[in-house]
Design a protein around this motif. Structure first.
Motif, mmCIF file in Angstrom:
data_model
loop_
_atom_site.group_PDB
_atom_site.id
_atom_site.type_symbol
_atom_site.label_atom_id
_atom_site.label_comp_id
_atom_site.label_asym_id
_atom_site.label_seq_id
_atom_site.Cartn_x
_atom_site.Cartn_y
_atom_site.Cartn_z
ATOM 1 N N MET A 134 -3.735 14.297 -0.629
ATOM 2 C CA MET A 134 -2.362 13.901 -0.864
ATOM 3 C C MET A 134 -2.856 11.961 -0.781
ATOM 4 O O MET A 134 -2.287 11.439 -1.802
ATOM 5 C CB MET A 134 -1.066 14.025 -0.256
ATOM 6 C CG MET A 134 -0.786 15.450 -0.362
ATOM 7 S SD MET A 134 0.373 15.700 0.747
ATOM 8 C CE MET A 134 1.708 14.952 0.235
ATOM 9 N N LEU A 135 -3.430 11.435 0.226
ATOM 10 C CA LEU A 135 -3.572 10.257 0.167
ATOM 11 C C LEU A 135 -4.660 9.685 -0.883
ATOM 12 O O LEU A 135 -4.316 8.568 -1.428
ATOM 13 C CB LEU A 135 -4.089 9.790 1.375
ATOM 14 C CG LEU A 135 -4.290 8.337 2.073
ATOM 15 C CD1 LEU A 135 -3.065 7.371 1.758
ATOM 16 C CD2 LEU A 135 -4.945 8.158 3.525
ATOM 17 N N GLU A 136 -5.606 10.613 -1.353
ATOM 18 C CA GLU A 136 -6.257 10.234 -2.370
ATOM 19 C C GLU A 136 -5.891 10.058 -3.648
ATOM 20 O O GLU A 136 -6.116 9.107 -4.335
ATOM 21 C CB GLU A 136 -7.538 11.206 -2.455
ATOM 22 C CG GLU A 136 -8.561 11.302 -1.385
ATOM 23 C CD GLU A 136 -9.429 12.712 -1.496
ATOM 24 O OE1 GLU A 136 -9.401 13.411 -2.538
ATOM 25 O OE2 GLU A 136 -10.277 12.951 -0.616
ATOM 26 N N VAL A 137 -4.801 10.999 -3.845
ATOM 27 C CA VAL A 137 -4.016 10.905 -5.019
ATOM 28 C C VAL A 137 -3.308 9.510 -5.137
ATOM 29 O O VAL A 137 -3.329 8.813 -6.306
ATOM 30 C CB VAL A 137 -2.971 12.051 -5.342
ATOM 31 C CG1 VAL A 137 -1.989 11.834 -6.371
ATOM 32 C CG2 VAL A 137 -3.853 13.412 -5.536
ATOM 33 N N ALA A 138 -2.406 9.231 -4.072
ATOM 34 C CA ALA A 138 -1.657 7.994 -3.934
ATOM 35 C C ALA A 138 -2.637 6.837 -4.244
ATOM 36 O O ALA A 138 -2.268 5.771 -4.754
ATOM 37 C CB ALA A 138 -0.957 7.795 -2.662
ATOM 38 N N GLU A 139 -3.776 6.894 -3.546
ATOM 39 C CA GLU A 139 -4.757 5.675 -3.666
ATOM 40 C C GLU A 139 -5.328 5.540 -5.090
ATOM 41 O O GLU A 139 -5.606 4.393 -5.325
ATOM 42 C CB GLU A 139 -5.952 5.867 -2.494
ATOM 43 C CG GLU A 139 -5.567 5.701 -1.226
ATOM 44 C CD GLU A 139 -6.577 6.200 -0.228
ATOM 45 O OE1 GLU A 139 -6.614 5.553 1.155
ATOM 46 O OE2 GLU A 139 -7.469 6.890 -0.344
ATOM 47 N N PRO A 143 -1.215 -0.837 -8.445
ATOM 48 C CA PRO A 143 0.067 -1.142 -7.866
ATOM 49 C C PRO A 143 1.329 -1.029 -8.581
ATOM 50 O O PRO A 143 2.532 -0.834 -8.095
ATOM 51 C CB PRO A 143 -0.387 -2.572 -7.539
ATOM 52 C CG PRO A 143 -1.826 -2.620 -7.602
ATOM 53 C CD PRO A 143 -2.565 -1.539 -8.623
ATOM 54 N N ASP A 144 1.172 -1.218 -10.044
ATOM 55 C CA ASP A 144 2.555 -1.177 -10.668
ATOM 56 C C ASP A 144 3.022 0.382 -10.694
ATOM 57 O O ASP A 144 4.079 0.751 -10.601
ATOM 58 C CB ASP A 144 2.205 -1.487 -12.110
ATOM 59 C CG ASP A 144 2.041 -2.958 -12.389
ATOM 60 O OD1 ASP A 144 2.568 -3.863 -11.480
ATOM 61 O OD2 ASP A 144 1.399 -3.447 -13.353
ATOM 62 N N GLU A 145 1.993 1.568 -11.023
ATOM 63 C CA GLU A 145 2.245 2.660 -10.815
ATOM 64 C C GLU A 145 3.219 2.980 -9.302
ATOM 65 O O GLU A 145 4.140 3.567 -9.303
ATOM 66 C CB GLU A 145 1.138 3.671 -10.943
ATOM 67 C CG GLU A 145 0.507 3.515 -12.468
ATOM 68 C CD GLU A 145 -0.643 4.371 -12.523
ATOM 69 O OE1 GLU A 145 -0.785 4.841 -13.635
ATOM 70 O OE2 GLU A 145 -1.358 4.564 -11.567
ATOM 71 N N SER A 146 2.457 2.609 -8.485
ATOM 72 C CA SER A 146 3.100 2.776 -7.079
ATOM 73 C C SER A 146 4.415 2.089 -6.756
ATOM 74 O O SER A 146 5.475 2.770 -6.544
ATOM 75 C CB SER A 146 2.196 1.956 -5.868
ATOM 76 O OG SER A 146 0.983 2.825 -5.944
ATOM 77 N N ARG A 147 4.371 1.019 -7.567
ATOM 78 C CA ARG A 147 6.168 0.337 -7.580
ATOM 79 C C ARG A 147 7.044 1.272 -8.022
ATOM 80 O O ARG A 147 8.225 1.206 -7.898
ATOM 81 C CB ARG A 147 5.899 -1.069 -7.908
ATOM 82 C CG ARG A 147 5.381 -2.115 -6.966
ATOM 83 C CD ARG A 147 5.856 -3.914 -7.555
ATOM 84 N NE ARG A 147 4.831 -3.865 -8.469
ATOM 85 C CZ ARG A 147 3.527 -4.302 -8.477
ATOM 86 N NH1 ARG A 147 2.970 -4.431 -6.997
ATOM 87 N NH2 ARG A 147 2.858 -4.631 -9.480
ATOM 88 N N VAL A 148 6.543 1.691 -9.241
ATOM 89 C CA VAL A 148 7.657 2.264 -10.047
ATOM 90 C C VAL A 148 8.021 3.853 -9.400
ATOM 91 O O VAL A 148 8.838 4.139 -9.380
ATOM 92 C CB VAL A 148 6.896 2.825 -11.620
ATOM 93 C CG1 VAL A 148 7.758 3.764 -12.204
ATOM 94 C CG2 VAL A 148 6.900 1.382 -12.345
#
Length: 167
Positions: A134-139, A143-148
């Motif tokens: 799951m962390l690999e997917v999040a990594e 940064p823009d995708e993460s914020r959204v």
């Protein structure tokens, strides 16, 4: 839009192939939730415990890693269960070797509930690979995708909290 949808997903959010973007988002969120529930069930089954037992262990392991001491009242409050249910829960976890009751270091009238080293190892082995994936997917997100995504999930949480508060 590509989405992982079960055959009965049309019940709430339209049939696959006939969805707009917001509906596809809700379908994907629902698919994630179903996968998460199945994973938690599998974890509980492999560890031979119920949902409340696993929630208690997660809480105790987190508290231990941050240096907090947890007593039965803390556990009862966090889980939202009665003191009698908490006693039964602790008895089960002691019997299964997942926790120990120890005297409180500064209050001799109190006890603290401490997860065993074996429990920490078991939880890490059981959930470690899944958490790493799951962390690999999040990594892999920009940064823009993460914020959204974070903004969306916080707004969804607020919507659910508002609904719950209204009932």
């Amino acid at each position: 839009m590509d989405s992982h949808v079960t055959a009965d997903s049309g019940y709430w959010y339209g049939l696959e192939g006939q969805v707009d973007a917001p509906t596809a988002v809700l379908q994907a969120l629902r698919g994630y939730r179903s996968a998460e529930v199945a994973t938690r069930r599998s974890t509980r089954d492999s560890m031979g415990m119920g949902e409340t037992d696993l929630l208690a262990l997660r809480y105790l392991l987190r508290a231990q890693s941050s240096g907090e001491r947890v007593g039965p009242k803390d556990l009862s409050r966090m889980l939202g269960i009665t003191t009698a249910s908490t006693t039964s829960l602790i008895d089960r976890l002691v019997l299964s070797g997942h926790v120990r009751r120890e005297p409180h270091p500064t209050d001799r009238r109190s006890l603290v509930i401490v997860p065993t080293t074996e429990t920490d190892t078991e939880v890490r082995e059981t959930l470690g690979r899944m958490h790493r994936r799951m962390l690999e997917v999040a990594e892999g997100l920009t940064p823009d995708e993460s914020r959204v995504i974070v903004s969306f999930l916080r707004k969804m949480t607020e919507a659910l909290d508002e609904h719950t508060a209204g009932h």
